[in-house]
Design a protein around this motif. Structure first.
Motif, PDB file in Angstrom:
ATOM      1  N   SER A 100     -11.792   4.032   0.999  1.00  0.00           N
ATOM      2  CA  SER A 100     -11.476   5.446   1.217  1.00  0.00           C
ATOM      3  C   SER A 100     -11.196   6.127  -0.122  1.00  0.00           C
ATOM      4  O   SER A 100     -10.727   5.499  -1.071  1.00  0.00           O
ATOM      5  CB  SER A 100     -10.244   5.575   2.114  1.00  0.00           C
ATOM      6  OG  SER A 100     -10.453   4.935   3.354  1.00  0.00           O
ATOM      7  N   ALA A 101     -11.486   7.421  -0.179  1.00  0.00           N
ATOM      8  CA  ALA A 101     -11.200   8.177  -1.399  1.00  0.00           C
ATOM      9  C   ALA A 101      -9.699   8.181  -1.654  1.00  0.00           C
ATOM     10  O   ALA A 101      -8.906   8.386  -0.729  1.00  0.00           O
ATOM     11  CB  ALA A 101     -11.712   9.610  -1.253  1.00  0.00           C
ATOM     12  N   PRO A 102      -9.269   7.940  -2.891  1.00  0.00           N
ATOM     13  CA  PRO A 102      -7.830   7.909  -3.195  1.00  0.00           C
ATOM     14  C   PRO A 102      -7.209   9.287  -3.037  1.00  0.00           C
ATOM     15  O   PRO A 102      -7.804  10.291  -3.413  1.00  0.00           O
ATOM     16  CB  PRO A 102      -7.784   7.430  -4.646  1.00  0.00           C
ATOM     17  CG  PRO A 102      -9.106   7.798  -5.213  1.00  0.00           C
ATOM     18  CD  PRO A 102     -10.090   7.679  -4.088  1.00  0.00           C
ATOM     19  N   ASP A 103      -6.008   9.350  -2.453  1.00  0.00           N
ATOM     20  CA  ASP A 103      -5.325  10.629  -2.302  1.00  0.00           C
ATOM     21  C   ASP A 103      -4.202  10.782  -3.330  1.00  0.00           C
ATOM     22  O   ASP A 103      -3.379  11.685  -3.241  1.00  0.00           O
ATOM     23  CB  ASP A 103      -4.759  10.777  -0.882  1.00  0.00           C
ATOM     24  CG  ASP A 103      -3.895   9.597  -0.473  1.00  0.00           C
ATOM     25  OD1 ASP A 103      -3.575   8.769  -1.350  1.00  0.00           O
ATOM     26  OD2 ASP A 103      -3.556   9.490   0.721  1.00  0.00           O
ATOM     27  N   SER A 104      -4.179   9.883  -4.283  1.00  0.00           N
ATOM     28  CA  SER A 104      -3.191   9.960  -5.355  1.00  0.00           C
ATOM     29  C   SER A 104      -3.828   9.440  -6.632  1.00  0.00           C
ATOM     30  O   SER A 104      -5.025   9.164  -6.682  1.00  0.00           O
ATOM     31  CB  SER A 104      -1.947   9.140  -5.004  1.00  0.00           C
ATOM     32  OG  SER A 104      -2.262   7.755  -4.914  1.00  0.00           O
ATOM     33  N   ARG A 105      -3.029   9.257  -7.648  1.00  0.00           N
ATOM     34  CA  ARG A 105      -3.551   8.827  -8.946  1.00  0.00           C
ATOM     35  C   ARG A 105      -4.089   7.402  -8.910  1.00  0.00           C
ATOM     36  O   ARG A 105      -5.020   7.053  -9.627  1.00  0.00           O
ATOM     37  CB  ARG A 105      -2.440   8.938  -9.993  1.00  0.00           C
ATOM     38  CG  ARG A 105      -2.890   8.624 -11.403  1.00  0.00           C
ATOM     39  CD  ARG A 105      -1.756   8.843 -12.387  1.00  0.00           C
ATOM     40  NE  ARG A 105      -2.165   8.460 -13.732  1.00  0.00           N
ATOM     41  CZ  ARG A 105      -2.190   7.212 -14.186  1.00  0.00           C
ATOM     42  NH1 ARG A 105      -1.818   6.222 -13.390  1.00  0.00           N
ATOM     43  NH2 ARG A 105      -2.580   6.943 -15.422  1.00  0.00           N
ATOM     44  N   ASN A 106      -3.503   6.560  -8.066  1.00  0.00           N
ATOM     45  CA  ASN A 106      -3.888   5.155  -8.004  1.00  0.00           C
ATOM     46  C   ASN A 106      -4.642   4.846  -6.722  1.00  0.00           C
ATOM     47  O   ASN A 106      -4.294   5.361  -5.648  1.00  0.00           O
ATOM     48  CB  ASN A 106      -2.643   4.262  -8.090  1.00  0.00           C
ATOM     49  CG  ASN A 106      -1.902   4.430  -9.398  1.00  0.00           C
ATOM     50  OD1 ASN A 106      -2.508   4.440 -10.460  1.00  0.00           O
ATOM     51  ND2 ASN A 106      -0.591   4.586  -9.312  1.00  0.00           N
ATOM     52  N   PHE A 107      -5.659   3.998  -6.843  1.00  0.00           N
ATOM     53  CA  PHE A 107      -6.371   3.577  -5.642  1.00  0.00           C
ATOM     54  C   PHE A 107      -5.481   2.645  -4.822  1.00  0.00           C
ATOM     55  O   PHE A 107      -4.794   1.778  -5.364  1.00  0.00           O
ATOM     56  CB  PHE A 107      -7.677   2.857  -6.007  1.00  0.00           C
ATOM     57  CG  PHE A 107      -8.466   2.453  -4.804  1.00  0.00           C
ATOM     58  CD1 PHE A 107      -9.234   3.374  -4.127  1.00  0.00           C
ATOM     59  CD2 PHE A 107      -8.392   1.146  -4.316  1.00  0.00           C
ATOM     60  CE1 PHE A 107      -9.949   3.002  -2.993  1.00  0.00           C
ATOM     61  CE2 PHE A 107      -9.096   0.778  -3.194  1.00  0.00           C
ATOM     62  CZ  PHE A 107      -9.879   1.709  -2.530  1.00  0.00           C
ATOM     63  N   ASN A 108      -5.530   2.808  -3.506  1.00  0.00           N
ATOM     64  CA  ASN A 108      -4.672   2.027  -2.611  1.00  0.00           C
ATOM     65  C   ASN A 108      -5.346   0.702  -2.260  1.00  0.00           C
ATOM     66  O   ASN A 108      -5.948   0.554  -1.194  1.00  0.00           O
ATOM     67  CB  ASN A 108      -4.369   2.840  -1.351  1.00  0.00           C
ATOM     68  CG  ASN A 108      -3.273   2.218  -0.505  1.00  0.00           C
ATOM     69  OD1 ASN A 108      -2.951   1.036  -0.647  1.00  0.00           O
ATOM     70  ND2 ASN A 108      -2.692   3.010   0.382  1.00  0.00           N
ATOM     71  N   PHE A 109      -5.246  -0.260  -3.149  1.00  0.00           N
ATOM     72  CA  PHE A 109      -5.847  -1.571  -2.901  1.00  0.00           C
ATOM     73  C   PHE A 109      -5.235  -2.283  -1.696  1.00  0.00           C
ATOM     74  O   PHE A 109      -5.977  -2.870  -0.902  1.00  0.00           O
ATOM     75  CB  PHE A 109      -5.743  -2.457  -4.144  1.00  0.00           C
ATOM     76  CG  PHE A 109      -6.839  -2.226  -5.148  1.00  0.00           C
ATOM     77  CD1 PHE A 109      -8.132  -2.652  -4.899  1.00  0.00           C
ATOM     78  CD2 PHE A 109      -6.577  -1.562  -6.333  1.00  0.00           C
ATOM     79  CE1 PHE A 109      -9.145  -2.439  -5.818  1.00  0.00           C
ATOM     80  CE2 PHE A 109      -7.578  -1.346  -7.263  1.00  0.00           C
ATOM     81  CZ  PHE A 109      -8.864  -1.780  -7.006  1.00  0.00           C
ATOM     82  N   LYS A 111      -4.202  -1.170   1.055  1.00  0.00           N
ATOM     83  CA  LYS A 111      -4.809  -0.621   2.270  1.00  0.00           C
ATOM     84  C   LYS A 111      -6.216  -1.186   2.477  1.00  0.00           C
ATOM     85  O   LYS A 111      -6.612  -1.527   3.597  1.00  0.00           O
ATOM     86  CB  LYS A 111      -4.870   0.905   2.181  1.00  0.00           C
ATOM     87  CG  LYS A 111      -5.503   1.573   3.392  1.00  0.00           C
ATOM     88  CD  LYS A 111      -5.555   3.088   3.214  1.00  0.00           C
ATOM     89  CE  LYS A 111      -6.253   3.754   4.390  1.00  0.00           C
ATOM     90  NZ  LYS A 111      -6.343   5.234   4.191  1.00  0.00           N
ATOM     91  N   LEU A 112      -6.977  -1.295   1.377  1.00  0.00           N
ATOM     92  CA  LEU A 112      -8.327  -1.854   1.463  1.00  0.00           C
ATOM     93  C   LEU A 112      -8.283  -3.312   1.891  1.00  0.00           C
ATOM     94  O   LEU A 112      -9.054  -3.747   2.759  1.00  0.00           O
ATOM     95  CB  LEU A 112      -9.033  -1.721   0.117  1.00  0.00           C
ATOM     96  CG  LEU A 112     -10.477  -2.225   0.048  1.00  0.00           C
ATOM     97  CD1 LEU A 112     -11.387  -1.389   0.933  1.00  0.00           C
ATOM     98  CD2 LEU A 112     -10.990  -2.220  -1.394  1.00  0.00           C
ATOM     99  N   TRP A 113      -7.382  -4.097   1.276  1.00  0.00           N
ATOM    100  CA  TRP A 113      -7.274  -5.514   1.632  1.00  0.00           C
ATOM    101  C   TRP A 113      -6.863  -5.670   3.097  1.00  0.00           C
ATOM    102  O   TRP A 113      -7.413  -6.515   3.809  1.00  0.00           O
ATOM    103  CB  TRP A 113      -6.248  -6.225   0.751  1.00  0.00           C
ATOM    104  CG  TRP A 113      -6.388  -6.080  -0.731  1.00  0.00           C
ATOM    105  CD1 TRP A 113      -5.372  -6.075  -1.641  1.00  0.00           C
ATOM    106  CD2 TRP A 113      -7.590  -5.943  -1.511  1.00  0.00           C
ATOM    107  NE1 TRP A 113      -5.855  -5.938  -2.917  1.00  0.00           N
ATOM    108  CE2 TRP A 113      -7.218  -5.855  -2.869  1.00  0.00           C
ATOM    109  CE3 TRP A 113      -8.943  -5.870  -1.181  1.00  0.00           C
ATOM    110  CZ2 TRP A 113      -8.138  -5.709  -3.895  1.00  0.00           C
ATOM    111  CZ3 TRP A 113      -9.872  -5.722  -2.208  1.00  0.00           C
ATOM    112  CH2 TRP A 113      -9.478  -5.646  -3.533  1.00  0.00           C
ATOM    113  N   SER A 114      -5.920  -4.842   3.550  1.00  0.00           N
ATOM    114  CA  SER A 114      -5.474  -4.918   4.944  1.00  0.00           C
ATOM    115  C   SER A 114      -6.609  -4.568   5.903  1.00  0.00           C
ATOM    116  O   SER A 114      -6.769  -5.200   6.956  1.00  0.00           O
ATOM    117  CB  SER A 114      -4.287  -3.970   5.178  1.00  0.00           C
ATOM    118  OG  SER A 114      -3.161  -4.386   4.438  1.00  0.00           O
ATOM    119  N   SER A 115      -7.426  -3.579   5.530  1.00  0.00           N
ATOM    120  CA  SER A 115      -8.568  -3.192   6.372  1.00  0.00           C
ATOM    121  C   SER A 115      -9.549  -4.354   6.500  1.00  0.00           C
ATOM    122  O   SER A 115     -10.061  -4.636   7.593  1.00  0.00           O
ATOM    123  CB  SER A 115      -9.276  -1.973   5.786  1.00  0.00           C
ATOM    124  OG  SER A 115      -8.428  -0.847   5.776  1.00  0.00           O
TER     125      SER A 115
END
Length: 347
Positions: A100-109, A111-115
């Motif tokens: 997913s496109a990041p909604d902050s300065r850092n990518f939410n890894f 969240k990706l791993w959990s998905s």
């Protein structure tokens, strides 16, 4: 090619079916065109033949059909894994996840791993814990080992899951989102490299030409781990590609369940179709899906220019897309040191 029933590509009995059934048929219809086949073969070959722990970067323009590419790669890897599946019922040959496109300065890894873990149906994700020992000094100056329980690291859980499930590939679609963070790209590459190494699984990053920006700046230490596959559009400057793209349009139109095909529209003005798709098959299919829906609403016997006009993108948007694509193609050519014939490339 005429408009007779004999030239229709779909089962003629579909004409007596409901609008929903006809729409579903055309929506599911895919043309396995040359560039799609080349990209699928290149990716699968790299996944199954190179040593474990490699990163495969797949670049192409927006609208080229990357979703279908991922579907085809997945199907092929599952097919190749059949012997393994017979002996190991817990095997998951390939895992597909979207960044997913990041909604902050850092990518939410996390969240990706959990998905990815949810897609793998990893049990009791919220119960994953890690036991650690911490050495400290008590007030008497003695060394004391304290045992602690820490919430599980989702990346470590994913690494283990991929390894134990004998997954040959983790495919991350829309991967340009993963690296679209200022001043964080080196760190993010390190995360991907670590995941590939520790899981012993190929990581396939599928994205737009935005990925070329990160490939240009890639640290030399990564070059032995990264392979690049280009999934290009069809160029109007190459006669054979123009002919192929024209045939792709005709195949789609022949499989559009209407009483008469609209192939005459292509023969009359091929460049009209090219102008609003720029040689991208995914964009073409999306446009034809919308135009076909409109034709069904009108209870039309064939697709008309009016249906196409009402569903095409604007000329302004088309020009913006063209600039983005050509910029990406130039960067891709520079990275691969290839010529401009756009015949599809593997680096």
């Amino acid at each position: 090619m005429g408009d007779s029933v004999g030239n229709l590509g779909f089962p003629v009995e579909l004409l007596d079916k409901s609008v929903l059934e006809r729409r579903e048929y055309f929506g599911d219809y895919i043309v396995l065109h040359p560039f799609l086949k080349q990209a699928v073969n290149a990716i699968v070959s790299k996944v199954v033949s190179i040593r474990s722990g490699r990163i495969i970067v797949v670049c192409g323009p927006t609208g080229v059909g990357k979703k279908e590419l991922v579907n085809k790669v997945t199907a092929r890897l599952i097919e190749l894994a059949q012997p393994k599946l017979l002996s190991n019922k817990g095997c998951i040959p390939v895992v597909n996840v979207e960044a997913s496109a990041p909604d902050s300065r850092n990518f939410n890894f996390p969240k990706l791993w959990s998905s990815a873990l949810k897609i793998m149906k990893e049990p009791m994700l919220d119960k994953k814990v890690k036991y650690i020992n911490e050495v400290t000094i008590n007030p008497e100056g003695e060394l004391v080992v304290l045992s602690k329980i820490k919430k599980g690291d989702m990346r470590e859980v994913l690494e283990n899951a991929l390894r134990y499930r004998q997954s040959s590939a983790l495919v991350i679609n829309e991967a340009h989102h993963l690296l679209r963070v200022t001043n964080e790209n080196d760190a993010n590459w390190e995360v991907i490299k670590s995941l590939a190494n520790n899981s012993q699984t190929s990581i396939v990053l599928v994205g737009t030409y935005e990925l070329t920006t990160f490939l240009e700046d890639l640290d030399k230490s990564f070059t032995d781990q990264v392979s690049i596959v280009e999934f290009p559009r069809y160029s109007h400057e190459v006669k054979s590609q123009i002919e192929t793209f024209g045939n792709i349009i005709i195949q789609f139109l022949r499989h559009m369940p209407l009483e008469k095909t609209a192939v005459a529209l292509v023969k009359h003005d091929f460049m009209y179709f090219y102008k609003y798709t720029l040689g991208c098959v995914g964009s073409l299919k999306g446009w034809l899906n919308s135009a076909y829906d409109l034709a069904l609403q009108d209870q039309a016997v064939t697709l008309t220019k009016k249906h196409l006009e009402e569903t095409r993108i604007s000329g302004h948007r088309s020009m913006g897309m063209l600039k983005s694509i050509t910029d990406g193609e130039r960067k891709m050519a520079k990275i691969g040191g290839c010529s401009d014939d756009r015949n599809g490339h593997v680096y």
